[in-house]
Motif scaffolding. Structure first.
Motif, PDB file in Angstrom:
ATOM      1  N   VAL A 298       0.871  -1.170   0.000  1.00 15.45           N
ATOM      2  CA  VAL A 298       0.000   0.000   0.000  1.00 15.45           C
ATOM      3  C   VAL A 298       0.908   1.220   0.000  1.00 15.45           C
ATOM      4  O   VAL A 298       1.752   1.374   0.886  1.00 15.45           O
ATOM      5  CB  VAL A 298      -0.937   0.022   1.221  1.00 15.45           C
ATOM      6  N   ILE A 299       0.762   2.091  -1.014  1.00 17.36           N
ATOM      7  CA  ILE A 299       1.670   3.225  -1.152  1.00 17.36           C
ATOM      8  C   ILE A 299       0.895   4.529  -1.212  1.00 17.36           C
ATOM      9  O   ILE A 299      -0.307   4.550  -1.457  1.00 17.36           O
ATOM     10  CB  ILE A 299       2.539   3.084  -2.426  1.00 17.36           C
ATOM     11  N   SER A 300       1.616   5.620  -0.975  1.00 21.26           N
ATOM     12  CA  SER A 300       1.018   6.951  -1.098  1.00 21.26           C
ATOM     13  C   SER A 300       1.760   7.825  -2.094  1.00 21.26           C
ATOM     14  O   SER A 300       1.328   8.933  -2.388  1.00 21.26           O
ATOM     15  CB  SER A 300       0.988   7.641   0.271  1.00 21.26           C
ATOM     16  N   ALA A 301       2.888   7.339  -2.605  1.00 18.39           N
ATOM     17  CA  ALA A 301       3.676   8.067  -3.595  1.00 18.39           C
ATOM     18  C   ALA A 301       4.077   7.103  -4.699  1.00 18.39           C
ATOM     19  O   ALA A 301       4.393   5.934  -4.425  1.00 18.39           O
ATOM     20  CB  ALA A 301       4.912   8.686  -2.955  1.00 18.39           C
ATOM     21  N   PRO A 302       4.086   7.530  -5.953  1.00 17.92           N
ATOM     22  CA  PRO A 302       4.335   6.605  -7.065  1.00 17.92           C
ATOM     23  C   PRO A 302       5.714   5.948  -7.034  1.00 17.92           C
ATOM     24  O   PRO A 302       5.872   4.820  -7.503  1.00 17.92           O
ATOM     25  CB  PRO A 302       4.162   7.483  -8.309  1.00 17.92           C
ATOM     26  N   HIS A 303       6.714   6.626  -6.486  1.00 19.46           N
ATOM     27  CA  HIS A 303       8.057   6.053  -6.484  1.00 19.46           C
ATOM     28  C   HIS A 303       8.259   4.994  -5.397  1.00 19.46           C
ATOM     29  O   HIS A 303       9.308   4.353  -5.338  1.00 19.46           O
ATOM     30  CB  HIS A 303       9.105   7.164  -6.307  1.00 19.46           C
ATOM     31  N   GLU A 304       7.261   4.797  -4.544  1.00 25.62           N
ATOM     32  CA  GLU A 304       7.404   3.837  -3.455  1.00 25.62           C
ATOM     33  C   GLU A 304       7.190   2.397  -3.905  1.00 25.62           C
ATOM     34  O   GLU A 304       7.452   1.470  -3.145  1.00 25.62           O
ATOM     35  CB  GLU A 304       6.407   4.177  -2.339  1.00 25.62           C
ATOM     36  N   PHE A 305       6.731   2.199  -5.132  1.00 23.45           N
ATOM     37  CA  PHE A 305       6.489   0.841  -5.622  1.00 23.45           C
ATOM     38  C   PHE A 305       7.471   0.497  -6.729  1.00 23.45           C
ATOM     39  O   PHE A 305       7.602   1.228  -7.713  1.00 23.45           O
ATOM     40  CB  PHE A 305       5.061   0.692  -6.159  1.00 23.45           C
ATOM     41  N   ASN A 306       8.144  -0.632  -6.573  1.00 22.88           N
ATOM     42  CA  ASN A 306       9.011  -1.146  -7.621  1.00 22.88           C
ATOM     43  C   ASN A 306       9.188  -2.642  -7.401  1.00 22.88           C
ATOM     44  O   ASN A 306       9.427  -3.087  -6.280  1.00 22.88           O
ATOM     45  CB  ASN A 306      10.386  -0.465  -7.598  1.00 22.88           C
TER      46      ASN A 306
ATOM     47  N   ALA B  52      10.466   9.479 -15.295  1.00 23.10           N
ATOM     48  CA  ALA B  52      10.515   9.275 -13.843  1.00 23.10           C
ATOM     49  C   ALA B  52      10.443  10.604 -13.091  1.00 23.10           C
ATOM     50  O   ALA B  52       9.703  10.738 -12.108  1.00 23.10           O
ATOM     51  CB  ALA B  52      11.787   8.525 -13.480  1.00 23.10           C
ATOM     52  N   LEU B  53      11.192  11.592 -13.543  1.00 20.07           N
ATOM     53  CA  LEU B  53      11.152  12.902 -12.891  1.00 20.07           C
ATOM     54  C   LEU B  53       9.799  13.574 -13.107  1.00 20.07           C
ATOM     55  O   LEU B  53       9.319  14.304 -12.219  1.00 20.07           O
ATOM     56  CB  LEU B  53      12.269  13.794 -13.422  1.00 20.07           C
ATOM     57  N   GLY B  54       9.169  13.341 -14.257  1.00 21.25           N
ATOM     58  CA  GLY B  54       7.845  13.886 -14.501  1.00 21.25           C
ATOM     59  C   GLY B  54       6.841  13.366 -13.482  1.00 21.25           C
ATOM     60  O   GLY B  54       5.983  14.111 -12.992  1.00 21.25           O
ATOM     61  N   ILE B  55       6.945  12.085 -13.167  1.00 21.83           N
ATOM     62  CA  ILE B  55       6.054  11.478 -12.177  1.00 21.83           C
ATOM     63  C   ILE B  55       6.291  12.067 -10.793  1.00 21.83           C
ATOM     64  O   ILE B  55       5.351  12.444 -10.080  1.00 21.83           O
ATOM     65  CB  ILE B  55       6.261   9.949 -12.164  1.00 21.83           C
TER      66      ILE B  55
ATOM     67  N   HIS C 280       3.852  14.540  -8.487  1.00 20.94           N
ATOM     68  CA  HIS C 280       3.442  14.146  -7.136  1.00 20.94           C
ATOM     69  C   HIS C 280       3.804  15.204  -6.097  1.00 20.94           C
ATOM     70  O   HIS C 280       3.026  15.461  -5.163  1.00 20.94           O
ATOM     71  CB  HIS C 280       4.091  12.816  -6.765  1.00 20.94           C
ATOM     72  N   ARG C 281       4.967  15.836  -6.269  1.00 22.25           N
ATOM     73  CA  ARG C 281       5.457  16.760  -5.246  1.00 22.25           C
ATOM     74  C   ARG C 281       5.187  18.228  -5.574  1.00 22.25           C
ATOM     75  O   ARG C 281       5.554  19.116  -4.806  1.00 22.25           O
ATOM     76  CB  ARG C 281       6.949  16.535  -5.016  1.00 22.25           C
TER      77      ARG C 281
END
Length: 328
Positions: free
Chosen positions: A3-11, A75-78, A82-83
């Motif tokens: 369960v994540i809250s930011a897109p970069h937390e999943f890999n 990746a930076l666009g994502i 988010h931020r």
């Protein structure tokens, strides 16, 4: 279930493909394309942004600027979306059309450089454009993946330990050389904790990373026309160069077995197979991304012929994905 809250937390960091049935070598492929950015670059992007924020260099309201051949830009666009940062990506004409579309969809301002610098190619022209942007506006922050230690530290912390945990009996690791962030992070880690593992860099013919002559390169991702400052050759045991037509052939061979992977993956596997030709060793190669962004290039017969000539062997062109669908 994550369960994540930011897109970069999943890999997906523990997926490996056994390539022995395809190539007859004890070779495994670490697949890094299963995250919201679709490539390994999400790791470096998150690390560089986080470190810049912690240092106070990057603050709310500022604009991120980066030079990218595509995947880091996505990746930076994502992360920027988010931020809450504005993001300008400076790329060049080799960037895949789908990748450009992804960046603009994410809200990035994409600038495409068309003319190479006289002495440093398209990458040199991109870097100069970024420098001009930052010089004109103090609100612009260039992460500069080519010198940023966080680029390789991300892989020192994550990618390399994941490989070591899965393959304690590893003999050799093959890594593509682009900005060399993945290469340097993994090489530094293995030299520190598993010095018996050989680290082999795979580079494109025409790249200047390891002192080779500059030449035309049409597949984005690996190789550079400006040597990255973070590259430390002392951590690399060997270097293999791959011609781009071999990249195309290897990608299509993988596709024939149901694996649609990116151009950099084809290069790395081709280099690994060449290096392993007369050796019996357990090996891992890193796959940076999947193949959807290469449908109009590596997997398009017309593009391949226009770019390289008649390089496809019997059966390889049968995998062309550019044919229109049949309406029934």
């Amino acid at each position: 279930m994550p369960v994540i809250s930011a897109p970069h937390e999943f890999n997906v960091d523990d997926l490996f493909v056994d390539l022995r049935p395809i190539f007859g070598r004890d070779l495994f492929l670490k697949c890094e394309g299963f995250n919201f950015a679709g490539s390994i670059k999400i790791k470096a992007a998150a690390e560089m942004v986080t470190i810049a924020e912690r240092s106070g260099r990057l603050r709310p309201g500022m604009t991120l600027v980066e030079s990218s051949s595509g995947n880091l830009g996505v990746a930076l666009g994502i992360i920027a979306a988010h931020r809450g940062y504005r993001f300008i990506c400076v790329t060049d004409v080799r960037c895949n059309p789908l990748t450009r579309r992804l960046m603009t969809t994410l809200g990035a301002d994409v600038r495409v450089v068309g003319e190479p610098a006289a002495d440093e190619g398209l990458l040199g022209a991109r870097i100069r454009y970024v420098q001009q942007l930052c010089a004109a506006d103090d609100n612009h922050v260039w992460l500069n993946q080519y010198v940023n230690r966080a680029n390789w530290q991300a892989h020192y912390r994550t990618t390399a330990p994941a490989i070591a945990a899965q393959f304690p009996d590893l003999d050799v690791l093959f890594i593509g050389a682009g900005t060399t962030g993945t290469l340097m992070g993994c090489a530094r880690y293995f030299k520190a904790y598993h010095p018996g593992v050989r680290v082999v860099a795979v580079d494109s013919v025409g790249s200047v990373n390891f002192g080779g002559p500059a030449g035309r390169r049409m597949i984005p991702g690996l190789g550079t026309s400006v040597r990255p400052a973070i590259l430390a050759e002392s951590f690399v045991d060997d270097v293999v160069y791959v011609e781009e037509p071999e990249t195309v052939r290897t990608c299509r061979q993988l596709l024939g077995h149901g694996f649609l992977l990116g151009g950099s993956t084809g290069t790395v596997i081709s280099g690994a197979l060449s290096w392993l030709a007369d050796r019996s060793l357990r090996a891992v190669a890193i796959s940076p991304d999947l193949g959807e962004r290469y449908l109009a290039s590596v997997y398009d017969d017309v593009w391949v012929r226009e770019t390289y000539g008649d390089v496809l062997r019997d059966g390889e062109s049968d995998l062309c994905l550019a044919s229109p669908a049949i309406v029934v």
